[in-house]
Write a protein that holds these residues in place. Structure first.
Motif, PDB file in Angstrom:
ATOM      1  N   SER A   1       0.861  -1.188   0.000  1.00 60.32           N
ATOM      2  CA  SER A   1       0.000   0.000   0.000  1.00 60.32           C
ATOM      3  C   SER A   1       0.894   1.234   0.000  1.00 60.32           C
ATOM      4  N   PRO A   2       0.347   2.368  -0.396  1.00 59.46           N
ATOM      5  CA  PRO A   2       1.148   3.598  -0.339  1.00 59.46           C
ATOM      6  C   PRO A   2       1.668   3.890   1.069  1.00 59.46           C
ATOM      7  N   ASP A   3       0.841   3.668   2.094  1.00 57.45           N
ATOM      8  CA  ASP A   3       1.284   3.908   3.469  1.00 57.45           C
ATOM      9  C   ASP A   3       2.489   3.055   3.826  1.00 57.45           C
ATOM     10  N   LEU A   4       2.429   1.763   3.467  1.00 57.33           N
ATOM     11  CA  LEU A   4       3.555   0.878   3.772  1.00 57.33           C
ATOM     12  C   LEU A   4       4.809   1.298   3.019  1.00 57.33           C
ATOM     13  N   ARG A   5       4.667   1.724   1.776  1.00 55.90           N
ATOM     14  CA  ARG A   5       5.817   2.172   0.978  1.00 55.90           C
ATOM     15  C   ARG A   5       6.458   3.414   1.606  1.00 55.90           C
ATOM     16  N   VAL A   6       5.646   4.378   2.003  1.00 55.89           N
ATOM     17  CA  VAL A   6       6.189   5.598   2.588  1.00 55.89           C
ATOM     18  C   VAL A   6       6.831   5.294   3.943  1.00 55.89           C
ATOM     19  N   GLN A   7       6.200   4.423   4.724  1.00 54.70           N
ATOM     20  CA  GLN A   7       6.811   4.016   6.000  1.00 54.70           C
ATOM     21  C   GLN A   7       8.188   3.402   5.745  1.00 54.70           C
ATOM     22  N   LYS A   8       8.283   2.572   4.728  1.00 53.64           N
ATOM     23  CA  LYS A   8       9.554   1.920   4.387  1.00 53.64           C
ATOM     24  C   LYS A   8      10.604   2.959   3.979  1.00 53.64           C
ATOM     25  N   ILE A   9      10.203   3.921   3.163  1.00 49.01           N
ATOM     26  CA  ILE A   9      11.140   4.961   2.731  1.00 49.01           C
ATOM     27  C   ILE A   9      11.620   5.766   3.936  1.00 49.01           C
ATOM     28  N   PHE A  10      10.713   6.138   4.814  1.00 46.17           N
ATOM     29  CA  PHE A  10      11.104   6.916   5.998  1.00 46.17           C
ATOM     30  C   PHE A  10      12.046   6.101   6.897  1.00 46.17           C
ATOM     31  N   ARG A  11      11.776   4.809   7.052  1.00 51.43           N
ATOM     32  CA  ARG A  11      12.688   3.960   7.837  1.00 51.43           C
ATOM     33  C   ARG A  11      14.059   3.924   7.180  1.00 51.43           C
ATOM     34  N   LEU A  12      14.074   3.759   5.879  1.00 51.19           N
ATOM     35  CA  LEU A  12      15.315   3.701   5.120  1.00 51.19           C
ATOM     36  C   LEU A  12      16.136   4.977   5.317  1.00 51.19           C
ATOM     37  N   MET A  13      15.442   6.098   5.414  1.00 53.74           N
ATOM     38  CA  MET A  13      16.111   7.386   5.594  1.00 53.74           C
ATOM     39  C   MET A  13      16.266   7.744   7.072  1.00 53.74           C
ATOM     40  N   GLN A  14      15.970   6.763   7.936  1.00 50.76           N
ATOM     41  CA  GLN A  14      16.115   6.914   9.376  1.00 50.76           C
ATOM     42  C   GLN A  14      15.341   8.119   9.900  1.00 50.76           C
ATOM     43  N   LYS A  15      14.084   8.198   9.455  1.00 51.93           N
ATOM     44  CA  LYS A  15      13.207   9.288   9.848  1.00 51.93           C
ATOM     45  C   LYS A  15      11.918   8.726  10.430  1.00 51.93           C
ATOM     46  N   GLN A  16      11.338   9.480  11.350  1.00 53.13           N
ATOM     47  CA  GLN A  16      10.022   9.174  11.887  1.00 53.13           C
ATOM     48  C   GLN A  16       8.989   9.923  11.041  1.00 53.13           C
ATOM     49  N   PRO A  17       7.738   9.460  11.019  1.00 54.08           N
ATOM     50  CA  PRO A  17       6.711  10.129  10.212  1.00 54.08           C
ATOM     51  C   PRO A  17       6.497  11.613  10.529  1.00 54.08           C
ATOM     52  N   ASP A  18       6.827  12.041  11.742  1.00 55.69           N
ATOM     53  CA  ASP A  18       6.652  13.449  12.085  1.00 55.69           C
ATOM     54  C   ASP A  18       7.874  14.307  11.735  1.00 55.69           C
ATOM     55  N   GLU A  19       8.910  13.666  11.182  1.00 59.96           N
ATOM     56  CA  GLU A  19      10.109  14.394  10.768  1.00 59.96           C
ATOM     57  C   GLU A  19      10.033  14.685   9.271  1.00 59.96           C
ATOM     58  N   LYS A  20      10.910  15.548   8.814  1.00 57.33           N
ATOM     59  CA  LYS A  20      10.941  15.909   7.400  1.00 57.33           C
ATOM     60  C   LYS A  20      12.282  15.521   6.799  1.00 57.33           C
ATOM     61  N   ILE A  21      12.288  15.378   5.474  1.00 59.52           N
ATOM     62  CA  ILE A  21      13.480  14.922   4.760  1.00 59.52           C
ATOM     63  C   ILE A  21      14.045  16.070   3.934  1.00 59.52           C
ATOM     64  N   SER A  22      15.336  16.351   4.127  1.00 62.57           N
ATOM     65  CA  SER A  22      16.016  17.382   3.345  1.00 62.57           C
ATOM     66  C   SER A  22      16.480  16.774   2.013  1.00 62.57           C
ATOM     67  N   LEU A  23      16.925  17.640   1.118  1.00 60.99           N
ATOM     68  CA  LEU A  23      17.444  17.166  -0.170  1.00 60.99           C
ATOM     69  C   LEU A  23      18.636  16.242   0.032  1.00 60.99           C
ATOM     70  N   ASP A  24      19.558  16.603   0.921  1.00 58.78           N
ATOM     71  CA  ASP A  24      20.733  15.757   1.164  1.00 58.78           C
ATOM     72  C   ASP A  24      20.331  14.394   1.716  1.00 58.78           C
ATOM     73  N   GLU A  25      19.386  14.376   2.644  1.00 57.62           N
ATOM     74  CA  GLU A  25      18.916  13.108   3.218  1.00 57.62           C
ATOM     75  C   GLU A  25      18.199  12.272   2.157  1.00 57.62           C
ATOM     76  N   PHE A  26      17.396  12.936   1.337  1.00 54.96           N
ATOM     77  CA  PHE A  26      16.679  12.236   0.271  1.00 54.96           C
ATOM     78  C   PHE A  26      17.669  11.618  -0.712  1.00 54.96           C
ATOM     79  N   THR A  27      18.678  12.386  -1.089  1.00 54.78           N
ATOM     80  CA  THR A  27      19.676  11.911  -2.045  1.00 54.78           C
ATOM     81  C   THR A  27      20.436  10.712  -1.487  1.00 54.78           C
ATOM     82  N   ALA A  28      20.906  10.834  -0.271  1.00 60.35           N
ATOM     83  CA  ALA A  28      21.667   9.744   0.350  1.00 60.35           C
ATOM     84  C   ALA A  28      20.791   8.507   0.547  1.00 60.35           C
ATOM     85  N   GLY A  29      19.601   8.679   1.080  1.00 59.90           N
ATOM     86  CA  GLY A  29      18.712   7.547   1.343  1.00 59.90           C
ATOM     87  C   GLY A  29      18.204   6.886   0.085  1.00 59.90           C
ATOM     88  N   SER A  30      17.933   7.661  -0.944  1.00 62.22           N
ATOM     89  CA  SER A  30      17.392   7.106  -2.191  1.00 62.22           C
ATOM     90  C   SER A  30      18.387   6.205  -2.896  1.00 62.22           C
TER      91      SER A  30
END
Length: 190
Positions: A144-173
């Protein structure tokens, strides 16, 4: 503009050669096709959605097309001109991984505040799932979209209430095989 608009000016051509990875001949061919398909010189939102519907006949690409349109439409004129189109196409088809990630980040950053929230990512991922429809079988942790986004946030070591910067997105992606694979989707096609 009349006949003058039927060709790219030398000034525009030189500018596009510097800002894209296309050669003169390719730019002229793309421009000719763009003008044939968009005689006004502008690609409207409705036309953009219609084009995506041809590529995704088994899903509904409307929401994703709207988000992508906004990312293409840099000057926020509610139309995509040739320059906006060809620069985005250059990045999608021939850009470096970093350029593609930056462009993708900008599409996900819906409010243009320089960071991606959980809710912004969820809206885009929902649009992607809706667009691809039932044609792609997904793993259980991405069912599901929720599970996918949860997985991406975990991968980027972020909690759902946190935000992702460009550097974090680039490194995590770069560590997510699905994101890396999707960045190469248009490579070599044009």
């Amino acid at each position: 503009m009349g006949k003058a608009a039927s060709k790219l000016s030398n000034e525009d051509l030189n500018e596009l050669k510097k800002s894209t990875k296309f050669q003169t001949k390719e730019l002229k061919q793309w421009y000719k096709g763009f003008k044939r398909d968009c005689p006004s010189g502008k690609l409207t939102r409705e036309e953009f959605i219609r084009i995506h519907k041809q590529f995704f006949p088994f899903g509904d690409p409307t929401d994703f097309s709207n988000y992508a349109f906004d990312a293409f439409d840099k000057d926020k004129s509610d139309a995509i001109d040739f320059k906006e189109f060809i620069i985005a196409l250059s990045i999608a088809s021939r850009g470096t991984k970093e350029e593609k990630l930056r462009w993708t980040f900008n599409m996900y950053d819906l409010d243009r505040d320089g960071i991606i929230s959980y809710d912004e990512m969820l809206l885009i991922v929902k649009a992607i799932y809706k667009m691809i429809g039932p044609m792609v079988e997904l793993s259980d942790d991405e069912a599901s979209p929720d599970l996918r986004v949860q997985k991406i946030f975990r991968l980027m070591q972020k909690q759902p209430d946190e935000k992702i910067s460009l550097d974090e997105f680039t490194a995590g992606s770069k560590t997510d095989p699905n994101i890396v694979m999707s960045l190469e989707l248009y490579s070599g096609l044009v």
